[in-house]
Design a protein around this motif. Sequence first.
Motif, PDB file in Angstrom:
ATOM      1  N   GLU A 205      68.966  67.342  37.270  1.00  0.00           N
ATOM      2  CA  GLU A 205      69.653  68.293  36.176  1.00  0.00           C
ATOM      3  C   GLU A 205      69.469  69.333  35.192  1.00  0.00           C
ATOM      4  O   GLU A 205      69.833  68.284  34.256  1.00  0.00           O
ATOM      5  CB  GLU A 205      71.310  68.961  36.672  1.00  0.00           C
ATOM      6  CG  GLU A 205      71.857  68.953  37.734  1.00  0.00           C
ATOM      7  CD  GLU A 205      72.015  69.629  38.535  1.00  0.00           C
ATOM      8  OE1 GLU A 205      72.048  71.123  38.250  1.00  0.00           O
ATOM      9  OE2 GLU A 205      72.603  69.750  40.142  1.00  0.00           O
ATOM     10  N   TYR A 207      70.010  71.102  33.344  1.00  0.00           N
ATOM     11  CA  TYR A 207      70.942  71.552  31.930  1.00  0.00           C
ATOM     12  C   TYR A 207      71.336  70.061  31.291  1.00  0.00           C
ATOM     13  O   TYR A 207      71.793  70.637  29.969  1.00  0.00           O
ATOM     14  CB  TYR A 207      72.662  72.732  32.351  1.00  0.00           C
ATOM     15  CG  TYR A 207      73.380  71.360  33.413  1.00  0.00           C
ATOM     16  CD1 TYR A 207      74.413  70.732  32.397  1.00  0.00           C
ATOM     17  CD2 TYR A 207      73.193  71.507  34.829  1.00  0.00           C
ATOM     18  CE1 TYR A 207      75.009  70.109  33.718  1.00  0.00           C
ATOM     19  CE2 TYR A 207      74.215  70.733  35.426  1.00  0.00           C
ATOM     20  CZ  TYR A 207      75.083  70.039  34.680  1.00  0.00           C
ATOM     21  OH  TYR A 207      75.672  68.895  35.050  1.00  0.00           O
ATOM     22  N   LYS A 210      68.863  69.166  29.054  1.00  0.00           N
ATOM     23  CA  LYS A 210      68.393  70.557  27.389  1.00  0.00           C
ATOM     24  C   LYS A 210      69.811  69.977  26.759  1.00  0.00           C
ATOM     25  O   LYS A 210      69.695  70.432  25.646  1.00  0.00           O
ATOM     26  CB  LYS A 210      69.131  71.723  28.225  1.00  0.00           C
ATOM     27  CG  LYS A 210      69.470  72.966  27.324  1.00  0.00           C
ATOM     28  CD  LYS A 210      69.595  74.331  27.541  1.00  0.00           C
ATOM     29  CE  LYS A 210      68.244  75.110  28.773  1.00  0.00           C
ATOM     30  NZ  LYS A 210      68.504  76.256  29.168  1.00  0.00           N
ATOM     31  N   ARG A 211      71.444  69.190  27.022  1.00  0.00           N
ATOM     32  CA  ARG A 211      71.866  69.209  25.978  1.00  0.00           C
ATOM     33  C   ARG A 211      71.533  67.901  25.612  1.00  0.00           C
ATOM     34  O   ARG A 211      71.743  67.465  24.639  1.00  0.00           O
ATOM     35  CB  ARG A 211      73.054  68.824  26.963  1.00  0.00           C
ATOM     36  CG  ARG A 211      73.559  70.112  27.897  1.00  0.00           C
ATOM     37  CD  ARG A 211      75.330  69.434  28.757  1.00  0.00           C
ATOM     38  NE  ARG A 211      75.994  70.665  28.760  1.00  0.00           N
ATOM     39  CZ  ARG A 211      77.341  69.987  30.103  1.00  0.00           C
ATOM     40  NH1 ARG A 211      77.569  69.251  30.100  1.00  0.00           N
ATOM     41  NH2 ARG A 211      77.825  71.279  30.241  1.00  0.00           N
ATOM     42  N   ASP A 225      72.252  76.900  22.711  1.00  0.00           N
ATOM     43  CA  ASP A 225      72.292  75.628  23.027  1.00  0.00           C
ATOM     44  C   ASP A 225      73.412  75.188  21.800  1.00  0.00           C
ATOM     45  O   ASP A 225      73.951  74.029  22.714  1.00  0.00           O
ATOM     46  CB  ASP A 225      71.452  74.676  23.794  1.00  0.00           C
ATOM     47  CG  ASP A 225      71.082  75.815  24.847  1.00  0.00           C
ATOM     48  OD1 ASP A 225      71.330  76.061  25.811  1.00  0.00           O
ATOM     49  OD2 ASP A 225      69.700  75.693  25.369  1.00  0.00           O
TER      50      ASP A 225
END
Length: 381
Positions: A205, A207, A210-211, A225
């Motif tokens: 995933e 995201y 990105k985290r 973010d």
Amino acid sequence: MRRGKPDFWLILIAFILLGFGLVMVFSASYYKGLTDYGGDSYYFFKRQLIWAVAGLFLFFVAANIPYTIYRRFVGTILLISILLLIAVLIPGIGVEVKGARRWIELGPMSFQPSELVKLSALIYTASIMTKKQPVMDSFKRAILPPLIVLGLICSLIVIEPHYSTTIIILSSCMVVIFCAGLRFRHLLFLALTGIPILVWVMIMEPYRIKRLTTLFNPWKNPTADGYQIIQSLYAIGPGGLSGSGLGNSIQKMAYLPEAHTDFIFAIVAEELGFIGGTLLIALFIALILRGIRISLRAPDQFGMLLGIGITSLIGIEALFNLGVVTAMLPVTGVPLPFISYGGSTLMLSMTSLGILLNISRYTDMPAKQKKPRGPVSVPGR
């Protein structure tokens, strides 16, 4: 087995954490209730109070149910948990919020099946590892069966998706398996095979990636973010030694998202400072130490493993939450046990402590009621 007195210190710590959580939920949420819920500054507090009363009820019920009963009905408990995980994925039954389908609506309330699964997975793991003691040298016979069941549970949770809960369940259950006598060669094999699988699931995933990248440099995109992490640090930093005072947080006034849920510790640090945050962490440490003590004095292996599992679950959840709030871990959506707003988590935590309290009722029997034990041979790892 005859029951003795429950562990007083465990009860005291549980009550302090519950009361502290209610106070902080009100302090962290009254502005949001005032602005987003028709001027009702008590909106979140009233709901949390209802859940706290329900949690106390479950705490005392669980404290009076012999913990050995859970082993007798482990199959039923596990089946119900898996069916609930499947149900939450069905449109019309499961409720989708922010792209995740984790909740089942029960009238005005909502319930997260994954919270119940945390406890049922521990009960199952403690039960099967007690049963597998004679064959602990065999990976195929002792370790593989619980791994298959846990793999099914975690796969359903990943689909929701809820990756952090998957890690928490696997971590706490692996603590149980390790304490049951996991051989070092088996542990090494699981590490070499399991970690790459978890990494692969994580990078599936975008995201999640990105985290992770945001964690290392949240100021790269401070208005998107990195916003939540930055605002959390802005809350913790000015708290200083004694804080700004209870109720005087600035960040909870629509600056810090989820201030009353996942990031409530940031408000604790802002309002009560280093002293308040340290005392809260000390309470969790005291709870974990008490849980370990109760588990090691359990009269049988199932009680010991279940107690260790419950203690490790609470400890891992607290560690995850504190790591996120202090920007040491990527944002995961894990609440702080007993403190964060949320009914499912609070009721599960109180029920789990009730079970741990029940185990303690069989550990402090008078010496004349205990049969002397001969030397115990512990197989090497």
